[in-house]
Design a protein around this motif. Structure first.
Motif: not given
Length: 207
Positions: A5-6, A194-195, A123-125, A11-13
């Motif tokens: 998810q992006v 990461i963006d 991993l946080v996109v 912090g919202e999807k």
């Protein structure tokens, strides 16, 4: 193909993104990753340590006392290693600690490290990393929204002055550009933030 998810900075999807298996879903090769870490750490060593041998220290040209009759062991110079101020035996000399790893192994190590982040759910996109100001408080609020509470590697596609200024006072965060991402930073941190643009750049290079 793997999906993740992006999120936005709150912090919202926002949406889901598909990740290339050739980069984010490879078989993790721990041996190659280890070699890459050793190489990276070795390259950080200056190799400037130096000691003087008995031929390099000053003084000691004269025999300190006669060969016989003193009751002491025979000595030829006060600069011998056993004397105070004498030369050092087998001490360090300036040297290079550089190691080599071929291109395929370096790429595999990076892919393995990225895959580990995805598999371990570290991993946080994010959609983008454009902060509204350069305050550390704002940056820390973003990390809180993203539920990043440990050491993190922040990767952005382009230079971002607000992000740089806001993050530099946080000692739990390392900030790099997409083309500077490396195995050592990935392994040393708990989260990869990461963006979306950086994802595409990395996939272009490593695919």
């Amino acid at each position: 193909m793997a999906k993740t998810q992006v999120l936005n900075l709150k912090g919202e999807k926002v949406k889901d993104i598909t990740l290339k298996d050739s980069v984010w879903n490879v078989e993790v090769n721990e041996s190659v990753v280890h070699d890459a870490i050793v190489l990276a750490q070795a390259s950080l060593r200056q190799g400037t340590a130096s000691t003087k041998t008995r031929s390099e220290v000053s003084g000691g040209g004269r025999k300190p006392y006669k060969q016989k009759g003193t009751g002491n062991a025979r000595q030829g110079s006060t600069r011998s290693p056993q004397w105070p101020g004498g030369g050092i035996v087998f001490g360090p000399k300036p040297r290079k600690y550089d190691k080599k790893q071929n291109r395929k192994e370096r790429r595999l190590a990076l892919k393995s490290a990225l895959t580990s982040k995805l598999q371990d759910k570290e991993l946080v996109v994010v959609e983008n990393l454009n902060l509204e100001n350069n305050k550390t408080k704002t940056f820390n609020e973003v990390l809180k929204n993203l539920k990043v509470d440990k050491k993190a590697l922040i990767v952005c596609a382009d230079e971002n002055e607000n992000l740089y200024l806001a993050s530099r006072n946080n000692n739990k965060v390392a900030l790099v550009l997409a083309n500077e991402i490396n195995v050592l930073d990935l392994i040393a941190t708990d989260y990869l933030v990461i963006d979306e643009s950086s994802i595409k750049k990395i996939e272009e290079v490593l695919s």
